[in-house]
Design a protein around this motif. Structure first.
Motif, mmCIF file in Angstrom:
data_model
loop_
_atom_site.group_PDB
_atom_site.id
_atom_site.type_symbol
_atom_site.label_atom_id
_atom_site.label_comp_id
_atom_site.label_asym_id
_atom_site.label_seq_id
_atom_site.Cartn_x
_atom_site.Cartn_y
_atom_site.Cartn_z
ATOM 1 N N PHE A 57 0.948 -1.134 -0.144
ATOM 2 C CA PHE A 57 0.124 -0.169 -0.081
ATOM 3 C C PHE A 57 0.794 1.248 -0.088
ATOM 4 C CE2 PHE A 57 0.603 -0.701 4.460
ATOM 5 C CZ PHE A 57 0.818 0.757 5.122
ATOM 6 N N ILE A 58 0.262 2.175 -0.473
ATOM 7 C CA ILE A 58 0.974 3.593 -0.321
ATOM 8 C C ILE A 58 0.403 4.261 0.785
ATOM 9 C CG2 ILE A 58 1.405 5.943 -1.414
ATOM 10 C CD1 ILE A 58 3.110 3.771 -2.649
ATOM 11 N N PRO A 92 5.822 11.385 -5.283
ATOM 12 C CA PRO A 92 5.320 10.317 -4.524
ATOM 13 C C PRO A 92 4.184 11.273 -3.611
ATOM 14 C CG PRO A 92 7.249 9.839 -4.809
ATOM 15 C CD PRO A 92 7.098 11.150 -5.421
ATOM 16 N N PRO A 93 3.196 10.428 -3.130
ATOM 17 C CA PRO A 93 2.057 11.319 -2.348
ATOM 18 C C PRO A 93 2.858 11.916 -1.034
ATOM 19 C CG PRO A 93 1.266 9.327 -3.073
ATOM 20 C CD PRO A 93 2.621 9.213 -3.671
ATOM 21 N N THR A 97 -4.893 7.730 3.072
ATOM 22 C CA THR A 97 -6.130 7.389 3.645
ATOM 23 C C THR A 97 -7.012 6.249 3.248
ATOM 24 O OG1 THR A 97 -6.181 9.860 4.440
ATOM 25 C CG2 THR A 97 -8.356 8.454 4.834
ATOM 26 N N ASP A 98 -7.132 6.282 1.893
ATOM 27 C CA ASP A 98 -7.740 5.330 1.144
ATOM 28 C C ASP A 98 -7.345 3.903 1.261
ATOM 29 O OD1 ASP A 98 -5.841 5.626 -0.959
ATOM 30 O OD2 ASP A 98 -7.222 6.872 -1.946
ATOM 31 N N MET A 99 -5.922 3.748 1.924
ATOM 32 C CA MET A 99 -5.671 2.309 2.082
ATOM 33 C C MET A 99 -6.581 1.694 3.019
ATOM 34 S SD MET A 99 -3.941 1.972 5.231
ATOM 35 C CE MET A 99 -3.054 0.380 4.738
ATOM 36 N N GLN A 142 4.803 0.984 0.382
ATOM 37 C CA GLN A 142 5.798 1.270 -0.691
ATOM 38 C C GLN A 142 6.321 2.165 -0.772
ATOM 39 O OE1 GLN A 142 6.473 -2.284 -2.313
ATOM 40 N NE2 GLN A 142 5.447 -2.799 -0.035
ATOM 41 N N ALA A 143 7.343 2.466 -1.367
ATOM 42 C CA ALA A 143 7.849 3.880 -1.537
ATOM 43 C C ALA A 143 7.242 4.773 -2.569
ATOM 44 C CB ALA A 143 9.254 3.822 -2.093
#
Length: 457
Positions: A38-39, A212-213, A42-44, A68-69
């Motif tokens: 997952f990243i 990346p977020p 919030t939506d994980m 994950q990166a």
């Protein structure tokens, strides 16, 4: 696409005939120990909740969740087998199956959520546009804010010999397509992708790049970009740090749009049908928990997500968008009960029409380099999106009275005509080419992208 490319609610029901059910084993779990990526977004939440509330365990699964990166690393991990599956951008399994990057047969048997993204601008840009914005009786800006307000700022940058740059999280992300849709609806061209190109800046008024977020706020603060499109909590982080101002949520760009999916390799689902079914059942139960009773569990979910092994942001930052409200600026918090939807509005059902919309945007901006007929779009969507697997899992839960039968849509896999876009252009998933033709900015039938610009058509 080169290597970077490796690494998208129902307002009513369509046809009452169901999508055809596939052969899904109802037997024992073949592979109980799973590793999912997952990243930190919030939506994980469905994955975290399925683990923390025991839903994976109830289904006989021992699941390890690994951050994950970035999205490329995550997708490569699933394709390479280091991960059994992942919280994934809706466009990733589609792009991989189409061969935009490393070719791999991927499926999306469940959608994880609706909405959840926002577009944030730097303080510098906000200062330039805010005086001209329409204001309500309370003196606050009227929403949704159109991208057309950026036109004079983009022109100012151009006169100064500087490109206007914004960030998004990945070339095939919903964030990219939502940002592009918003810009184009406001008369600004976000650029086209050349064959084999992941930049997508040919002919661009606004140049978009990948960040990346979790790195978005720092990149904005450094002045590398003037705004970004990202999932929460990274727009709220900009508000808290007072470095930027969210100007529009993705729900205001496309009402109840699909966001993340569970991405699996097709051969994994084929080899482990019982495991796949158990995985889906656990996630559906987590989705229901997240939306139960008008969000009564959201405060607990916020505390879970704030842990360093999940999203790792401050609880107040996560709560600022996940508990029925959204903060656009200090003192400007507005009701947003549908900003994160996980179970309601048939959020988990993987609609073919959602996959097709994603592909229309790939074609619109040149990632899909040539025209295809409507039947091609439908066949590609049906290869990746697997409502048969979702329905088997959901019906098993409904039969056990775990979820209500009414939570399962009666549909042919296509949503009805969708008019919930910021530019009010209607979308019919059965007619992707007519939809592409109806959009003012973007490639049309017969057109291609070359180094000198758009040709043909």
């Amino acid at each position: 696409m080169v290597a970077l490319m490796t690494g998208v609610a129902l307002a009513g029901c369509g046809s009452k005939s169901e999508a055809p059910a596939g052969k899904v084993a109802a037997g024992a779990v073949e592979k109980p120990a799973l590793k999912l990526g997952f990243i930190k977004l919030t939506d994980m939440a469905p994955l975290a909740i399925a683990r923390e509330k025991g839903f994976f365990a109830e289904e006989g699964l021992n699941v390890t969740l690994e951050p994950q990166a970035n999205w490329k690393v995550l997708l490569d991990g699933v394709i390479g087998g280091q991960l059994d599956g992942a919280h994934m951008l809706a466009g990733q399994p589609i792009a991989a199956t189409l061969g935009l990057g490393t070719k791999a047969e991927m499926i999306a048997p469940i959608s994880l959520d609706l909405n959840g993204n926002a577009i944030t601008l730097s303080n510098r840009v906000w200062t330039l546009i805010e005086p001209a914005l329409a204001k309500g009786p309370d003196g606050k800006p009227v929403h949704p804010i159109p991208a057309s307000v950026l036109a004079p700022v983009v022109a100012k940058f151009r006169q100064e010999g500087k490109p206007f740059k914004m960030g998004m999280v990945f070339p095939v992300s919903t964030h990219n397509y939502e940002l592009r849709y918003w810009l184009a609806a406001g008369g600004l061209n976000p650029g086209y992708y050349l064959p084999g190109d992941v930049g997508g800046t040919t002919g661009a008024d606004v140049q978009l790049s990948v960040t990346p977020p979790p790195q978005m706020p720092a990149t904005l603060e450094a002045g590398t970009i003037e705004g970004y499109s990202v999932g929460e909590p990274w727009s709220q982080a900009a508000v808290k740090k007072k470095i930027g101002v969210p100007v529009i949520t993705d729900d205001q760009i496309w009402h109840d749009n699909p966001e993340k999916v569970l991405g699996l390799r097709k051969d994994f689902a084929d080899k482990y049908p019982g495991t796949t079914a158990a995985l889906l059942r656990a996630i559906i139960k987590a989705q229901q928990w997240l939306d139960a009773d008008g969000g009564k569990n959201r405060a607990e979910a916020v505390q879970i997500l704030s842990r360093s092994n999940y999203v790792g942001a401050d609880a107040d930052v996560i709560a600022a968008s996940m508990t029925g409200k959204f903060t656009f600026a200090p003192g400007d918090t507005r009701a947003a009960p549908g900003f994160n939807v996980f179970f309601d509005k048939f959020a988990g059902y993987p609609f073919y029409s959602d996959a097709i919309w994603t592909m229309t945007q790939m074609r619109r901006w040149g990632q899909i380099a040539v025209d295809h007929d409507d039947a091609w779009y439908a066949s590609q969507a049906k290869a990746v999106y697997r409502p048969d697997l979702y329905l088997a899992a959901a019906k098993a839960l409904a039969d056990r009275k775990v979820i209500p039968a009414a939570a399962i849509p009666q549909t042919d896999g296509f949503k009805p005509l969708d008019t919930g876009f910021i530019d009010h252009v209607p979308y019919d998933g059965h007619k992707p080419n007519a939809y592409i033709q109806s959009l003012k900015i973007g490639l049309k039938n017969g057109q291609k992208v070359t180094a000198s610009g758009v040709t043909g058509g």
